[in-house]
Design a protein around this motif. Structure first.
Motif, mmCIF file in Angstrom:
data_model
loop_
_atom_site.group_PDB
_atom_site.id
_atom_site.type_symbol
_atom_site.label_atom_id
_atom_site.label_comp_id
_atom_site.label_asym_id
_atom_site.label_seq_id
_atom_site.Cartn_x
_atom_site.Cartn_y
_atom_site.Cartn_z
ATOM 1 N N LYS A 19 0.844 -1.182 0.000
ATOM 2 C CA LYS A 19 0.000 0.000 0.000
ATOM 3 C C LYS A 19 0.885 1.239 0.000
ATOM 4 O O LYS A 19 1.900 1.285 0.664
ATOM 5 C CB LYS A 19 -0.909 -0.011 1.240
ATOM 6 N N ARG A 20 0.511 2.235 -0.789
ATOM 7 C CA ARG A 20 1.249 3.486 -0.924
ATOM 8 C C ARG A 20 2.727 3.259 -1.300
ATOM 9 O O ARG A 20 3.630 3.675 -0.583
ATOM 10 C CB ARG A 20 1.147 4.313 0.356
ATOM 11 N N PRO A 21 2.955 2.660 -2.446
ATOM 12 C CA PRO A 21 4.344 2.490 -2.888
ATOM 13 C C PRO A 21 4.901 3.800 -3.439
ATOM 14 O O PRO A 21 4.167 4.636 -3.975
ATOM 15 C CB PRO A 21 4.223 1.442 -3.993
ATOM 16 N N VAL A 22 6.199 3.974 -3.317
ATOM 17 C CA VAL A 22 6.889 5.117 -3.894
ATOM 18 C C VAL A 22 8.279 4.658 -4.292
ATOM 19 O O VAL A 22 8.883 3.818 -3.627
ATOM 20 C CB VAL A 22 6.956 6.301 -2.899
ATOM 21 N N VAL A 23 8.777 5.176 -5.414
ATOM 22 C CA VAL A 23 10.156 4.936 -5.824
ATOM 23 C C VAL A 23 10.904 6.257 -5.679
ATOM 24 O O VAL A 23 10.453 7.285 -6.195
ATOM 25 C CB VAL A 23 10.261 4.424 -7.272
ATOM 26 N N ILE A 24 12.019 6.234 -4.977
ATOM 27 C CA ILE A 24 12.834 7.429 -4.763
ATOM 28 C C ILE A 24 14.078 7.304 -5.629
ATOM 29 O O ILE A 24 14.866 6.367 -5.441
ATOM 30 C CB ILE A 24 13.217 7.580 -3.283
ATOM 31 N N THR A 25 14.254 8.208 -6.588
ATOM 32 C CA THR A 25 15.397 8.128 -7.491
ATOM 33 C C THR A 25 16.232 9.400 -7.425
ATOM 34 O O THR A 25 15.723 10.492 -7.179
ATOM 35 C CB THR A 25 14.964 7.885 -8.944
ATOM 36 N N PHE A 26 17.531 9.219 -7.656
ATOM 37 C CA PHE A 26 18.482 10.331 -7.706
ATOM 38 C C PHE A 26 19.259 10.240 -9.011
ATOM 39 O O PHE A 26 19.920 9.231 -9.277
ATOM 40 C CB PHE A 26 19.468 10.268 -6.529
ATOM 41 N N ASP A 27 19.189 11.276 -9.826
ATOM 42 C CA ASP A 27 19.950 11.318 -11.071
ATOM 43 C C ASP A 27 21.322 11.953 -10.839
ATOM 44 O O ASP A 27 21.473 12.854 -10.011
ATOM 45 C CB ASP A 27 19.196 12.133 -12.131
ATOM 46 N N ASP A 28 22.313 11.470 -11.575
ATOM 47 C CA ASP A 28 23.642 12.079 -11.696
ATOM 48 C C ASP A 28 24.682 11.533 -10.727
ATOM 49 O O ASP A 28 25.877 11.643 -10.987
ATOM 50 C CB ASP A 28 23.607 13.604 -11.568
ATOM 51 N N GLY A 29 24.280 10.976 -9.593
ATOM 52 C CA GLY A 29 25.255 10.410 -8.674
ATOM 53 C C GLY A 29 26.090 11.428 -7.930
ATOM 54 O O GLY A 29 27.277 11.189 -7.654
ATOM 55 N N PHE A 30 25.497 12.549 -7.579
ATOM 56 C CA PHE A 30 26.252 13.580 -6.876
ATOM 57 C C PHE A 30 26.688 13.099 -5.489
ATOM 58 O O PHE A 30 25.943 12.420 -4.777
ATOM 59 C CB PHE A 30 25.414 14.851 -6.734
ATOM 60 N N GLN A 31 27.889 13.503 -5.108
ATOM 61 C CA GLN A 31 28.424 13.143 -3.805
ATOM 62 C C GLN A 31 27.554 13.680 -2.674
ATOM 63 O O GLN A 31 27.422 13.050 -1.622
ATOM 64 C CB GLN A 31 29.859 13.673 -3.663
ATOM 65 N N GLY A 32 26.956 14.848 -2.895
ATOM 66 C CA GLY A 32 26.100 15.422 -1.879
ATOM 67 C C GLY A 32 24.957 14.507 -1.487
ATOM 68 O O GLY A 32 24.545 14.473 -0.313
ATOM 69 N N CYS A 33 24.423 13.750 -2.438
ATOM 70 C CA CYS A 33 23.328 12.825 -2.130
ATOM 71 C C CYS A 33 23.819 11.686 -1.247
ATOM 72 O O CYS A 33 23.122 11.255 -0.318
ATOM 73 C CB CYS A 33 22.709 12.292 -3.412
ATOM 74 N N ALA A 34 25.025 11.180 -1.551
ATOM 75 C CA ALA A 34 25.592 10.118 -0.720
ATOM 76 C C ALA A 34 25.850 10.613 0.697
ATOM 77 O O ALA A 34 25.619 9.904 1.678
ATOM 78 C CB ALA A 34 26.878 9.598 -1.355
ATOM 79 N N GLU A 35 26.312 11.842 0.821
ATOM 80 C CA GLU A 35 26.654 12.386 2.133
ATOM 81 C C GLU A 35 25.430 12.816 2.936
ATOM 82 O O GLU A 35 25.383 12.599 4.164
ATOM 83 C CB GLU A 35 27.589 13.586 1.969
ATOM 84 N N HIS A 36 24.469 13.418 2.261
ATOM 85 C CA HIS A 36 23.371 14.062 2.984
ATOM 86 C C HIS A 36 22.028 13.347 2.866
ATOM 87 O O HIS A 36 21.251 13.354 3.831
ATOM 88 C CB HIS A 36 23.219 15.502 2.508
ATOM 89 N N ALA A 37 21.731 12.735 1.729
ATOM 90 C CA ALA A 37 20.432 12.078 1.570
ATOM 91 C C ALA A 37 20.435 10.678 2.180
ATOM 92 O O ALA A 37 19.451 10.271 2.805
ATOM 93 C CB ALA A 37 20.057 12.006 0.094
ATOM 94 N N VAL A 38 21.520 9.947 2.007
ATOM 95 C CA VAL A 38 21.551 8.552 2.454
ATOM 96 C C VAL A 38 21.321 8.417 3.960
ATOM 97 O O VAL A 38 20.528 7.562 4.390
ATOM 98 C CB VAL A 38 22.858 7.870 2.012
ATOM 99 N N PRO A 39 21.968 9.218 4.814
ATOM 100 C CA PRO A 39 21.672 9.081 6.249
ATOM 101 C C PRO A 39 20.204 9.321 6.597
ATOM 102 O O PRO A 39 19.650 8.656 7.482
ATOM 103 C CB PRO A 39 22.581 10.145 6.887
ATOM 104 N N VAL A 40 19.567 10.256 5.897
ATOM 105 C CA VAL A 40 18.156 10.533 6.142
ATOM 106 C C VAL A 40 17.301 9.348 5.691
ATOM 107 O O VAL A 40 16.367 8.928 6.394
ATOM 108 C CB VAL A 40 17.721 11.820 5.414
ATOM 109 N N LEU A 41 17.617 8.793 4.544
ATOM 110 C CA LEU A 41 16.891 7.625 4.053
ATOM 111 C C LEU A 41 17.016 6.461 5.035
ATOM 112 O O LEU A 41 16.029 5.794 5.360
ATOM 113 C CB LEU A 41 17.428 7.209 2.677
#
Length: 262
Positions: free
Chosen positions: A67-89
Motif C-alpha cells: 500500500k502506498r508504494p513510492v520509488v525514490i530516485t536520484f539522477d547524476d550520482g552527486f556526492q552530496g546525495c551520498a553524504e546528505h540524503a543517504v543518512p536521512v533515508l
C-alpha cells in the motif's frame, strides 16, 4: 493491503541534496532540512519505498505492491546525495535508486559547466559500491550525460551499452535500469536502450507512473528545490504541485471534490 500490479506509483526524481545549494543549481537542489521533512512525511503517512526490480515485477504481474508504494530516485550520482540524503533515508528505513554517470565517477559533473558555469562533485566507485552493499540500488545514467536523442547508433551504443557494462564490472551486480539524461529519448533511443539490455528506463515525462506506463519511458515526479511540503504532498498524490492542482481546478480540469478528497 498489497495491490496486484498496483495503481499509479510516484517515481520521485531528485538531483542534489545539500545544506548549501549552489545558486546556479538551486532549482534542482533540495536542502537537507527539506529532504528530511519530505522523508519524514513519507514515513508518517505509510509510504513504502520500493526499488525498480519490485516495480518491474509488479508491472509484469509477478508480485504485488505494498500500500502506498513510492520509488525514490536520484539522477547524476552527486556526492552530496551520498553524504546528505543517504543518512536521512536510512533513518526512515527507506530505499532509493541512484542513477550513475559511469564515465565521470569520482570526478565532477562536466556536463553542467557549459550550461551553468559550475560543476558538482560526483561520488566515487567506492561510494557507489558501499551504497549497493548497503541495500540501495544503482542504475545507469549513460557514460557522459549527453542528450541521447539525435545521437548516431555508434554513440548510443557507447553511452548505453558501455555504461551498463562498466557499472556491472565495478559494482559486481546486474544493472538493468536506466534513466535518460535530460529525459532525452525518442523511438531510436528507446530501441537502443532495449538492445543494451535495460528492462526499464525513466524519463522526465511529468506524472505518476500508471499500470499502462511504457517500461522504457516511465513517468516521474520531479521534486524541486523550491517545493513546499504541501507541494511535495500534492506531487505524491497527483504528480503536480499544489499551485498546479489549484490551477487545474480553476481551469475546470479537476473537480474541487477530487482535490479535497485525494
Amino acid at each position: 493491503m498489497p495491490m496486484r500490479g498496483g495503481g499509479p506509483v510516484p517515481i520521485l526524481m531528485y538531483h542534489e541534496v545539500s545544506p548549501s545549494p549552489h545558486p546556479a543549481f538551486r532549482r534542482y537542489t533540495v536542502t537537507v532540512r527539506n529532504f528530511t521533512r519530505q522523508m519524514r512525511w513519507l514515513a508518517a503517512f505509510g509510504y513504502h519505498a520500493i526499488d525498480m526490480d519490485t516495480l518491474l515485477r509488479a508491472r509484469q504481474g509477478q508480485t504485488s505492491l505494498p500500500k502506498r508504494p513510492v520509488v525514490i530516485t536520484f539522477d547524476d550520482g552527486f556526492q552530496g546525495c551520498a553524504e546528505h540524503a543517504v543518512p536521512v533515508l536510512r533513518a526512515h528505513r527507506l530505499t532509493a535508486v541512484f542513477y550513475l554517470v559511469a564515465g565521470v565517477m569520482g570526478a565532477t559533473s562536466r556536463w553542467l559547466g557549459p550550461e551553468l558555469g559550475m560543476e558538482l562533485p560526483v561520488m566515487s566507485w567506492d561510494t557507489a559500491r558501499a551504497l549497493a552493499a548497503g541495500g540501495f540500488s544503482c542504475g545507469a545514467h549513460s557514460m557522459t550525460h549527453p542528450r541521447l536523442a539525435g545521437l548516431d547508433s555508434a554513440r548510443l551504443g557507447t553511452e548505453l551499452g558501455d555504461a551498463r557494462r562498466r557499472l556491472e564490472d565495478e559494482l559486481g551486480r546486474p544493472v538493468l535500469h536506466l534513466a535518460y539524461p535530460y529525459g532525452s529519448f525518442d523511438p531510436t533511443v528507446r530501441a537502443a536502450a532495449a538492445d543494451a539490455g535495460y528492462l526499464t528506463a525513466c524519463s522526465t515525462r511529468p506524472g505518476r507512473s500508471g499500470t499502462d506506463d511504457d517500461l522504457l519511458g516511465l513517468h516521474r515526479v520531479t521534486v524541486y528545490g523550491h517545493d513546499s511540503l504541501l507541494d511535495f504532498a500534492s506531487r505524491l498524490q497527483s504528480g503536480v504541485s499544489l499551485r498546479q492542482r489549484l490551477g487545474q481546478v480553476l481551469g475546470g480540469r479537476v473537480a474541487p471534490t477530487e482535490l479535497a478528497g485525494s
